[in-house]
Write a protein that holds these residues in place. Structure first.
Motif, PDB file in Angstrom:
ATOM      1  N   PRO A  74      47.647  -4.305  17.270  1.00 46.07           N
ATOM      2  CA  PRO A  74      48.797  -3.413  17.273  1.00 46.07           C
ATOM      3  C   PRO A  74      48.508  -2.086  16.591  1.00 46.07           C
ATOM      4  O   PRO A  74      47.687  -2.010  15.679  1.00 46.07           O
ATOM      5  CB  PRO A  74      49.853  -4.196  16.484  1.00 46.07           C
ATOM      6  CG  PRO A  74      49.183  -5.377  15.904  1.00 46.07           C
ATOM      7  CD  PRO A  74      47.871  -5.557  16.544  1.00 46.07           C
ATOM      8  N   VAL A  75      49.196  -1.048  17.059  1.00 44.81           N
ATOM      9  CA  VAL A  75      49.054   0.272  16.453  1.00 44.81           C
ATOM     10  C   VAL A  75      49.942   0.326  15.211  1.00 44.81           C
ATOM     11  O   VAL A  75      51.106  -0.050  15.265  1.00 44.81           O
ATOM     12  CB  VAL A  75      49.484   1.365  17.459  1.00 44.81           C
ATOM     13  CG1 VAL A  75      49.398   2.739  16.820  1.00 44.81           C
ATOM     14  CG2 VAL A  75      48.637   1.277  18.714  1.00 44.81           C
ATOM     15  N   ARG A  76      49.369   0.801  14.106  1.00 46.80           N
ATOM     16  CA  ARG A  76      50.109   0.809  12.847  1.00 46.80           C
ATOM     17  C   ARG A  76      49.939   2.121  12.111  1.00 46.80           C
ATOM     18  O   ARG A  76      48.988   2.857  12.336  1.00 46.80           O
ATOM     19  CB  ARG A  76      49.603  -0.330  11.936  1.00 46.80           C
ATOM     20  CG  ARG A  76      49.628  -1.677  12.603  1.00 46.80           C
ATOM     21  CD  ARG A  76      49.001  -2.741  11.736  1.00 46.80           C
ATOM     22  NE  ARG A  76      49.797  -3.016  10.544  1.00 46.80           N
ATOM     23  CZ  ARG A  76      49.518  -3.996   9.691  1.00 46.80           C
ATOM     24  NH1 ARG A  76      48.459  -4.789   9.904  1.00 46.80           N
ATOM     25  NH2 ARG A  76      50.269  -4.206   8.636  1.00 46.80           N
ATOM     26  N   CYS A  77      50.874   2.387  11.229  1.00 47.68           N
ATOM     27  CA  CYS A  77      50.765   3.550  10.362  1.00 47.68           C
ATOM     28  C   CYS A  77      49.565   3.361   9.432  1.00 47.68           C
ATOM     29  O   CYS A  77      49.363   2.282   8.887  1.00 47.68           O
ATOM     30  CB  CYS A  77      52.039   3.699   9.542  1.00 47.68           C
ATOM     31  SG  CYS A  77      51.896   4.859   8.160  1.00 47.68           S
ATOM     32  N   ALA A 104      53.156   0.058   8.685  1.00 52.58           N
ATOM     33  CA  ALA A 104      54.276  -0.327   9.553  1.00 52.58           C
ATOM     34  C   ALA A 104      53.774  -0.393  10.991  1.00 52.58           C
ATOM     35  O   ALA A 104      52.844   0.324  11.377  1.00 52.58           O
ATOM     36  CB  ALA A 104      55.402   0.693   9.424  1.00 52.58           C
ATOM     37  N   TYR A 105      54.383  -1.243  11.776  1.00 50.13           N
ATOM     38  CA  TYR A 105      53.974  -1.422  13.165  1.00 50.13           C
ATOM     39  C   TYR A 105      54.680  -0.408  14.059  1.00 50.13           C
ATOM     40  O   TYR A 105      55.798   0.031  13.764  1.00 50.13           O
ATOM     41  CB  TYR A 105      54.298  -2.848  13.621  1.00 50.13           C
ATOM     42  CG  TYR A 105      53.483  -3.867  12.871  1.00 50.13           C
ATOM     43  CD1 TYR A 105      52.249  -4.294  13.369  1.00 50.13           C
ATOM     44  CD2 TYR A 105      53.921  -4.355  11.643  1.00 50.13           C
ATOM     45  CE1 TYR A 105      51.485  -5.202  12.644  1.00 50.13           C
ATOM     46  CE2 TYR A 105      53.162  -5.264  10.926  1.00 50.13           C
ATOM     47  CZ  TYR A 105      51.941  -5.688  11.423  1.00 50.13           C
ATOM     48  OH  TYR A 105      51.184  -6.576  10.716  1.00 50.13           O
ATOM     49  N   MET A 106      54.012  -0.081  15.159  1.00 49.57           N
ATOM     50  CA  MET A 106      54.597   0.834  16.128  1.00 49.57           C
ATOM     51  C   MET A 106      55.991   0.343  16.496  1.00 49.57           C
ATOM     52  O   MET A 106      56.205  -0.849  16.713  1.00 49.57           O
ATOM     53  CB  MET A 106      53.703   0.879  17.377  1.00 49.57           C
ATOM     54  CG  MET A 106      54.188   1.803  18.468  1.00 49.57           C
ATOM     55  SD  MET A 106      54.512   3.491  17.907  1.00 49.57           S
ATOM     56  CE  MET A 106      52.894   4.032  17.386  1.00 49.57           C
ATOM     57  N   CYS A 107      56.946   1.294  16.539  1.00 48.07           N
ATOM     58  CA  CYS A 107      58.328   0.905  16.826  1.00 48.07           C
ATOM     59  C   CYS A 107      59.067   2.105  17.399  1.00 48.07           C
ATOM     60  O   CYS A 107      58.539   3.213  17.424  1.00 48.07           O
ATOM     61  CB  CYS A 107      58.999   0.394  15.546  1.00 48.07           C
ATOM     62  SG  CYS A 107      59.381   1.689  14.360  1.00 48.07           S
ATOM     63  N   PHE A 114      58.718   5.367   8.395  1.00 49.83           N
ATOM     64  CA  PHE A 114      58.948   4.694   7.118  1.00 49.83           C
ATOM     65  C   PHE A 114      58.399   5.508   5.952  1.00 49.83           C
ATOM     66  O   PHE A 114      59.053   5.632   4.928  1.00 49.83           O
ATOM     67  CB  PHE A 114      58.313   3.304   7.132  1.00 49.83           C
ATOM     68  CG  PHE A 114      58.949   2.396   8.157  1.00 49.83           C
ATOM     69  CD1 PHE A 114      60.106   1.706   7.864  1.00 49.83           C
ATOM     70  CD2 PHE A 114      58.404   2.268   9.423  1.00 49.83           C
ATOM     71  CE1 PHE A 114      60.718   0.896   8.810  1.00 49.83           C
ATOM     72  CE2 PHE A 114      59.005   1.460  10.375  1.00 49.83           C
ATOM     73  CZ  PHE A 114      60.167   0.764  10.074  1.00 49.83           C
ATOM     74  N   CYS A 115      57.192   6.058   6.116  1.00 46.34           N
ATOM     75  CA  CYS A 115      56.584   6.752   4.978  1.00 46.34           C
ATOM     76  C   CYS A 115      56.223   8.202   5.284  1.00 46.34           C
ATOM     77  O   CYS A 115      55.679   8.891   4.429  1.00 46.34           O
ATOM     78  CB  CYS A 115      55.350   5.988   4.512  1.00 46.34           C
ATOM     79  SG  CYS A 115      53.951   6.146   5.624  1.00 46.34           S
ATOM     80  N   SER A 116      56.474   8.647   6.516  1.00 44.10           N
ATOM     81  CA  SER A 116      56.215  10.033   6.927  1.00 44.10           C
ATOM     82  C   SER A 116      54.743  10.382   7.098  1.00 44.10           C
ATOM     83  O   SER A 116      54.408  11.520   7.441  1.00 44.10           O
ATOM     84  CB  SER A 116      56.828  11.054   5.956  1.00 44.10           C
ATOM     85  OG  SER A 116      58.208  10.845   5.872  1.00 44.10           O
ATOM     86  N   CYS A 117      53.866   9.471   6.851  1.00 39.87           N
ATOM     87  CA  CYS A 117      52.443   9.745   7.021  1.00 39.87           C
ATOM     88  C   CYS A 117      52.144   9.980   8.513  1.00 39.87           C
ATOM     89  O   CYS A 117      52.768   9.373   9.388  1.00 39.87           O
ATOM     90  CB  CYS A 117      51.663   8.547   6.494  1.00 39.87           C
ATOM     91  SG  CYS A 117      49.917   8.603   6.839  1.00 39.87           S
ATOM     92  N   VAL A 118      51.208  10.883   8.785  1.00 37.52           N
ATOM     93  CA  VAL A 118      50.839  11.159  10.177  1.00 37.52           C
ATOM     94  C   VAL A 118      49.554  10.406  10.524  1.00 37.52           C
ATOM     95  O   VAL A 118      48.581  10.447   9.779  1.00 37.52           O
ATOM     96  CB  VAL A 118      50.659  12.671  10.396  1.00 37.52           C
ATOM     97  CG1 VAL A 118      50.109  12.936  11.789  1.00 37.52           C
ATOM     98  CG2 VAL A 118      51.990  13.393  10.200  1.00 37.52           C
ATOM     99  N   THR A 119      49.567   9.725  11.653  1.00 39.25           N
ATOM    100  CA  THR A 119      48.434   8.891  12.058  1.00 39.25           C
ATOM    101  C   THR A 119      47.978   9.296  13.461  1.00 39.25           C
ATOM    102  O   THR A 119      48.793   9.633  14.311  1.00 39.25           O
ATOM    103  CB  THR A 119      48.863   7.402  12.065  1.00 39.25           C
ATOM    104  OG1 THR A 119      49.301   7.030  10.760  1.00 39.25           O
ATOM    105  CG2 THR A 119      47.708   6.502  12.486  1.00 39.25           C
ATOM    106  N   GLU A 120      46.677   9.299  13.655  1.00 39.22           N
ATOM    107  CA  GLU A 120      46.125   9.587  14.989  1.00 39.22           C
ATOM    108  C   GLU A 120      46.525   8.470  15.947  1.00 39.22           C
ATOM    109  O   GLU A 120      46.471   7.291  15.593  1.00 39.22           O
ATOM    110  CB  GLU A 120      44.585   9.580  14.935  1.00 39.22           C
ATOM    111  CG  GLU A 120      43.961  10.644  14.064  1.00 39.22           C
ATOM    112  CD  GLU A 120      43.870  11.974  14.778  1.00 39.22           C
ATOM    113  OE1 GLU A 120      43.888  11.960  16.030  1.00 39.22           O
ATOM    114  OE2 GLU A 120      43.822  13.005  14.094  1.00 39.22           O
TER     115      GLU A 120
END
Ligand SMILES: [Zn+2]
Length: 1066
Positions: free
Chosen positions: A394-397, A402-405, A421-427
Motif C-alpha cells: 500500500p501507498v503510505r505517507c 498513514a495509508y492512502m485514503c 494527517f501530518c501534512s508531509c508531502v510524499t512522492e
C-alpha cells in the motif's frame, strides 16, 4: 502466498466486486448447519424464516440422569474463602489493559434491513439535517416538578439506595436456581433498549391493535398521537397521571388508571418558571401537590427511537459528507460508502469536535469512537474491496505512515501527495502515478477504493508479517474438561456430538471449497490428554501429560489436522471420548496448563489460532495458575470491592501476553455450579480478544440449545488473527485511551490474538493542539490481521469529522447511545481501581457538567427552574441512570460475584447497539402484536405501570428474554401460547415456548426467533408469571422504576440531575 487478487479495477461502488467475494457473506452466511437455522449466524438477517422452534438437535443424546443435583465437585469442598485480600496481586490490571472479557458483539449492522424499505436513490441531501437542527430543537423540559424532591432535603443526595418502593427485598435467590431461572446467568441487571427491526411507526395505543380479547384496560385513546415528549412543549403539563396517551393498555388495576375512559382531564397549565425552582420550598404546601411528574412528560426513549425510525429509516445513509451524524442504532438503514466509514464500523460520541482543548474541557463531552473493524454487514451492503498493490504494498505517507485514503491531497500534477494527517508531502510511486482532472482529482478516483471509499482492504506484503514470513493458516483447538461434573451433566457427550457436524462449518474464505483451518483436540481434568488424529491412523491415539507444571506438547505430527483428511479418525475420537471418561471420579481440574498446551501447540505449528475451552470448575488441582475460592460478598460497598474484579494472581496476565505474541486467542465456555472466579479465568480470553460464555447450573434439557447456538456461531463467525490496530488522527487530536478485549504493549498499538466480527474497541481522543473548522478532524483506523485462510491483510476505515468554535455545534452533533457506550466502559474499568461509589459519583458529576455547560452556553435564557436538555442528549439522564443501576455498579442480592465480573468484561467489548439494548431493555406487548403482519408490536417504556394484568409482554436485553404473563390474561391466550388451560398451570421451567398451531403462538415464536437472530448471543428464555417469585428478577429490568437494589427511578434521577446542574450553574 499472495493470493490471486487482481489489483482492483474499479467497479463503482455498489456493484458486486467480481474478484473478491467478501469474506463473510458467501463463506459464513451461506452455510448452515443441518437443523440450525442459518439466521442465527447471520446476525443481520432479521426475521428468520427458516428458524425452527428449538428442537433439541441431538436426538441421540443420552440425557444424563442427574442434571439436577450437582455432585460434590471439587470446588465444592472448598472452604469459601475468607482470604486476606492483601495477598493478591492486584497490580496486574491497570488502566491500560482492562481485564475484561470479550463478549461477542452483535454487529451494528445487525439491524435487519427490511426489504420493504428499499433504498431510494442516493439523496443529495442526506438526512443528517435533523440532527444538526437549529437551536429550535432544544427541548425544554419544564416539568412541573412541584412536589418533587428537588429543593427538599433529600434532593441533594443521589436517590438513596435501598429506598425501594417499600417492597421488601426479594428473598435472595441463593443456591441452584429454579429451573428456568437466570440467576447465575448473564447479568440480569441491565436495561437495554431497542434495537431491532423497527416496527415501522406503530405507536402502541394508536392503532387498533390485534383483535385481542382480554384487554382490560381502558380502550386506547382515539385522539391523534401526541407523543408524550412533545406534549410538554405544548404546555400541557400538570395533568394528572392518567392513562398514558401513547400507550394502549394502561394498568387497569392501578387506582388512577382504571377509571372509565372519559375525556382526559383538562391539561393543567403551570407556569413553568414557577416550578422546579429553588423557591419551591417556600411554596405553600398545597402547591406541593401530590401529583408527581408525569412520566409521559419526560423524554421517552421509545419516542426518540420511534421518531428516528420514522425520520431516518427510509433513506440510505450516504457517507460522503463530513461530520454527519448517522441514524440511531435502533433504526434500520442502508449505508452507502462515499468516502467515510459506515457507522457499522465507527460511531462517535460527537461528529463535531471542539477546536480547542479548553472548549472540550469546558463541555466535558468525551470525544470517543466506538470501532468495530470487522463488523458484519447486511447482505445489501458491499463488503470492503480488497486492493492489491503487488510487491510494493500500500501507498503510505512517508512520515506518519498513514495509508492512502480519500483525504490525501494530490499536488504537482499528481506526482506528489500531501498527507491529510501530518501534512508531509510524499512522492507518488511511479506505478501509482495518475493524472489529475481539472478539479485536482485523480482521473482514476472512482476506480480505486482507497481514493473514493471510507473502508477498504489492502493485501499486505511480507513486510507486514511476523518474522518476514507469510503466515500459515490458523488452527482451532478444542479443549474439553472431562472431570466428573462435565461428564455427569452430559456436557462432554453433547460437545463431542456437536463437533462431529460443526467441524464442517469452519470459516472459509471467499469461495474456497474447504476451510484452511486445521483442528486439534485435547481433553483434561487434572492431567491433559492429547490426541493424534492423523489421517493415516485407523484409530486415534491418546497421549497423556501428567506433569502439568511444565507443559509441553507430546506430539506434533498428527495433532493439528485437516478435517476432511482426518474425518474418520476424528469421528472415531469424538465417539470415544464420552465413553472413555464415562466413569471418571476425578473432580479436580487444571486451567492454566490447558491454555499453555494450546499455546505450545500453535507455537510448534508456527501458526495463529483459537482455543475453544469448555470448563466447569475452579481450577484447584496442583498446577500453575491454581486458584483459591476467594469470593466474598461482604466486600460489596467497601473499599476492597475492587478486588472482586481483579484477578487473584498475575499468572494469567503473563500467560495472556505470551498468547498474544503467538496469535493464540482463547474463547472460554464456562459451566459453573458455583464460584469459579471469572475475574481471573477471564484474563486470558479478555486480553487475547476472545470471548467468555457462561452457563451457570448448566442443565442439558434447558440449556443445551442455547449453548449449541452460541458455540456454532462462535466457531463459524468471521475472525481475524494476530491483529494489530492503530488509530491515526489528523494534527490536533490523538488517541489517548482504549477500551475493549485486547492487549497493549505500548501506547498506540492495540494487539489482539484474535478479533471477530462482534468485537468492538472504544477509543478516546484528546487534543494536543488546536483544530480548525476548515480542515476538520480525520481518523484512520488500520487493522492488520491474518484472515481465516492465512492471508495477511490491512483493513482501513476512515472518518472525517467537523470541528467547531461554538459549543452549540458540539451539542447538536452528539450521539447519546455512543456516549453511554463510552461512559459505561469507562465506569466498568474504573471499578478495578476505585470504590464503586466513587465511580458512580464521577459519572453523575460528569454528566451534570455536560448538561450544565449546555444550559449555560447554548440554551436560550430562561429561569433556573427549567431543566433544559440538548435535543440529542435528552435521553442522557435515563440511560445514565440505567448504567448506574447495572449489576456491576449496584448489584442486587441475586447477583453473584462471577456474574458481575462476567458482565463487566462483556460490556467492555459491546458495540453501541448492544449497550443500548442491554442498559435499556426492549419491552414489547405481545398481546398487541398483529398476527397478520411481520412487524413487531410497538415497544413500551420499561416501567411496571406500563404493564397491564391482562397482557403478556416480552422483554429482551441481548442476554435474556423474559415472557411476562399478567394474572388476568384471558384463558384463551394462555391456551394458545402455553398449551395449558389456566394461569396456574403455566410452568416457569419452560426454556422454550411450546410449538402450537395457532396464529398467536406462531406470531410470538416468530418474534422470539427474530430477536434471537439479531443478537450475537443466544438469549435465555425465562417465563415469568405476575406475582410469582421470579417476578422480582423481571422487575430488575424495568429500569425506569426504582430498583430493589437501591437504584433510582427515572423521574427521581432526572430531578436529581436537575439539582446537580443547578448547583453547578449557581
Ligand atoms: Zn502523514
Amino acid at each position: 502466498m499472495s493470493v490471486n487478487q487482481q489489483a482492483h479495477t474499479g467497479p463503482p461502488y455498489g456493484q458486486p466486486q467480481p474478484g473478491y467475494q467478501g469474506y463473510q457473506q458467501p463463506a459464513y452466511g451461506g452455510q448452515s448447519l443441518p437443523g440450525v437455522p442459518q439466521a442465527q449466524y447471520g446476525a443481520y438477517n432479521g426475521p428468520v424464516p427458516g428458524y425452527q422452534q428449538p428442537v433439541p438437535p441431538q436426538g441421540s443424546l443420552r440425557a444424563p440422569p442427574t442434571s439436577g443435583a450437582p455432585p460434590p465437585a471439587s470446588g465444592a469442598s472448598h472452604p469459601s474463602g475468607h482470604l486476606a485480600y492483601s495477598q493478591f496481586e492486584h497490580g496486574d490490571v491497570q488502566n491500560g489493559i482492562p481485564a475484561s472479557a470479550a463478549p461477542m458483539q452483535r454487529p451494528p449492522a445487525s439491524q435487519p434491513f427490511l426489504p420493504g424499505s428499499a433504498p431510494t436513490p442516493v439523496s443529495q441531501i442526506p438526512t443528517f439535517q435533523q440532527y444538526g437542527a437549529p437551536p429550535a430543537s432544544v427541548q425544554q423540559l419544564r416539568n412541573h416538578m412541584a412536589g418533587m424532591t428537588i429543593g427538599g432535603t433529600a434532593a441533594s443526595a443521589p436517590p438513596p439506595a435501598g429506598l425501594g418502593y417499600g417492597a421488601p427485598r426479594p428473598p435472595a435467590m441463593p443456591g441452584p436456581p429454579l429451573p428456568g431461572q437466570t440467576v447465575a446467568g448473564p447479568p440480569s441487571s441491565q436495561p437495554n433498549h431497542v434495537s431491532s427491526p423497527p416496527p415501522p411507526s406503530t405507536m402502541a395505543g394508536l392503532h387498533p391493535g390485534p383483535p385481542m380479547s382480554g384487554l382490560h384496560g381502558p380502550p386506547p385513546p382515539t385522539h391523534p398521537p401526541q407523543p408524550g415528549y412533545q406534549m410538554q412543549q405544548n404546555g400541557s403539563f400538570g395533568q394528572m397521571r392518567g392513562p398514558p396517551p401513547n400507550y394502549g393498555g394502561a394498568y387497569p388495576g392501578a387506582p388512577n388508571y382504571g377509571s372509565p375512559p372519559g375525556p382526559p382531564p383538562p391539561p393543567k397549565r403551570l407556569d413553568p418558571d414557577s416550578i422546579p425552582s429553588p423557591q419551591l420550598n417556600e411554596l405553600p404546601p398545597q402547591q406541593k401537590p401530590r401529583h408527581r411528574i408525569d412520566p409521559d412528560a419526560i423524554p421517552s426513549p421509545i419516542q426518540v427511537i420511534e421518531d428516528d425510525r420514522n425520520n431516518r429509516g427510509s433513506e440510505p445513509f450516504v457517507t460522503g459528507v463530513r461530520g454527519q451524524v448517522p441514524p440511531l442504532v435502533t433504526t434500520n438503514f442502508l449505508v452507502k460508502d462515499q468516502g467515510n466509514a459506515s457507522p457499522r464500523y465507527i460511531r462517535c460520541t460527537s461528529y463535531n469536535i471542539p477546536c480547542t482543548s479548553d472548549m472540550a474541557k469546558q463541555s466535558q463531552v468525551p470525544l470517543a469512537a466506538v470501532i468495530k473493524p470487522l463488523a458484519a454487514l447486511p447482505p445489501e451492503e458491499t463488503v470492503p474491496y480488497l486492493v492489491d498493490h503487488g510487491e510494493s504494498g500500500p501507498v503510505r505517507c512517508n512520515r506518519c505512515k498513514a495509508y492512502m485514503c480519500p483525504f490525501m491531497q494530490f499536488i504537482e500534477g499528481g506526482r506528489r501527495f500531501q498527507c491529510c494527517f501530518c501534512s508531509c508531502v510524499t512522492e507518488v510511486p511511479p506505478h501509482y502515478f495518475q493524472h489529475l482532472d481539472h478539479t485536482g482529482k485523480r482521473v482514476d478516483f472512482y476506480d480505486r477504493p482507497e481514493l473514493s471509499l471510507g473502508s477498504y482492504e489492502f493485501l499486505a506484503t511480507v513486510d507486514y508479517c511476523k518474522n518476514n514470513k507469510f503466515p500459515s493458516p490458523p488452527a482451532f483447538i478444542f479443549m474439553i474438561d472431562v472431570s466428573y461434573n462435565a461428564v455427569k451433566s452430559g456436557l462432554v457427550r453433547l460437545i463431542c456430538e456437536e463437533l462431529k457436524s460443526l467441524l464442517d462449518y469452519l470459516p472459509r474464505e471467499g469461495n474456497m471449497e474447504e476451510s484452511a483451518i486445521r483442528v486439534g483436540f485435547v481433553t483434561y481434568n487434572k492431567v491433559l490428554h492429547f490426541y493424534n488424529v492423523k489421517s493415516s491412523l485407523a484409530q486415534p491415539q491418546m497421549m497423556v501429560v501428567s506433569d502439568v507444571a511444565d507443559m509441553f506438547v507430546p506430539l506434533l505430527d498428527g495433532f493439528l489436522v485437516n478435517v476432511n483428511e482426518s474425518r474418520t479418525v476424528i469421528a472415531s475420537l469424538l465417539d470415544q471420548i464420552p465413553e472413555m471418561f464415562a466413569d471418571t471420579r476425578e473432580t479436580e481440574t487444571v486451567f492454566a496448563p490447558v491454555i499453555q498446551a494450546g499455546l505450545e501447540a500453535l507455537k510448534a505449528a508456527e501458526c495463529a489460532g483459537k482455543l475453544f475451552i469448555f470448563h466447569t470448575s475452579l481450577p484447584i488441582a496442583e498446577a500453575p495458575g491454581k486458584l483459591k475460592n476467594r469470593d466474598d460478598r461482604k466486600l460489596i460497598n467497601t473499599d476492597k470491592e475492587k478486588t472482586l474484579f481483579q484477578p487473584q494472581t498475575s499468572f494469567y496476565n503473563n500467560l495472556a501476553k505470551d498468547c498474544v505474541a503467538q496469535g493464540c486467542c482463547v474463547d472460554l465456555f464456562l459451566f459453573p455450579n458455583q464460584y469459579l472466579d471469572v475475574a481471573t479465568l477471564g484474563v486470558v480470553p479478555y486480553q487475547t480478544g476472545g470471548s467468555i460464555f457462561k452457563y451457570a447450573y448448566f442443565q442439558l434439557e434447558t440449556d443445551q440449545y442455547r449453548f449449541l447456538n452460541d458455540l456454532r456461531r462462535d466457531v463459524q463467525k468471521e475472525v481475524g488473527f494476530d491483529a494489530v490496530m492503530r488509530v491515526r488522527t489528523s494534527t490536533g487530536i490523538r488517541a489517548t485511551d482504549f477500551f475493549g478485549a485486547f492487549y497493549m504493549s505500548n501506547t498506540t498499538d492495540v494487539e489482539m490474538a484474535g478479533l471477530d466480527c462482534d468485537k468492538t474497541i472504544t477509543v478516546e481522543f484528546k487534543h494536543d493542539d488546536k483544530l480548525s473548522e476548515d480542515s476538520g478532524a480525520l481518523l484512520q483506523c488500520a487493522l492488520l490481521y491474518t484472515s481465516c485462510a492465512g492471508q495477511r491483510r490491512l483493513r482501513i476505515h476512515n472518518l472525517s469529522l467537523n470541528c467547531c468554535t461554538q459549543l452549540a455545534d458540539l451539542y447538536r452533533n452528539c450521539e447519546t447511545d455512543t456516549l453511554i457506550n463510552y461512559l459505561a466502559k469507562y465506569a466498568y474499568r474504573g471499578v478495578l481501581s476505585s470504590p464503586v461509589k466513587t465511580v458512580r459519583d464521577a459519572l453523575i458529576n460528569q454528566c451534570a457538567q455536560i448538561l450544565a455547560c449546555y444550559r449555560k452556553n447554548c440554551a436560550s435564557p430562561s429561569s433556573a427552574g427549567q431543566l433544559i436538555l440538548p435535543e440529542c442528549m435528552k435521553l442522557l439522564p435515563v440511560y445514565l441512570n440505567c448504567v448506574l443501576k447495572s449489576d456491576v455498579l449496584q448489584p442486587g442480592p441475586e447477583v453473584t460475584t462471577d456474574d458481575r465480573a462476567y458482565v463487566r468484561q462483556l460490556v467492555t467489548s459491546m458495540d453501541v447497539a448492544e449497550t443500548n439494548v442491554f442498559f435499556y431493555p426492549r419491552l414489547l406487548p405481545l398481546t398487541k402484536a398483529d398476527v397478520d403482519s411481520d412487524s413487531l408490536p410497538a415497544a413500551i417504556r420499561n416501567s411496571e405501570e406500563r404493564l397491564s394484568k391482562g397482557d403478556i409482554y416480552l422483554l429482551e436485553n441481548g442476554l435474556n428474554i423474559f415472557v411476562w404473563v399478567g394474572v388476568n390474561v384471558q384463558q384463551g391466550l394462555i391456551q394458545n401460547l402455553f398449551g395449558v388451560s389456566s394461569f396456574s398451570q403455566i410452568s416457569n421451567a419452560l426454556s422454550t415456548l411450546p410449538v402450537l398451531e395457532n396464529p398467536f403462538s406462531k406470531k410470538v415464536r416468530s418474534i422470539v426467533d427474530m430477536l434471537q437472530g439479531q443478537r450475537s448471543r443466544y438469549m435465555k428464555l425465562i417465563i415469568v408469571k405476575q406475582e410469582d417469585k421470579l417476578e422480582m428478577l423481571f422487575k430488575h429490568f424495568l429500569v425506569e422504576d426504582k430498583s430493589l437494589s437501591g437504584g433510582a427511578s427515572y423521574v427521581d434521577f432526572l430531578c436529581h440531575m436537575h439539582k446537580e446542574i443547578r448547583q453547578l450553574l449557581s
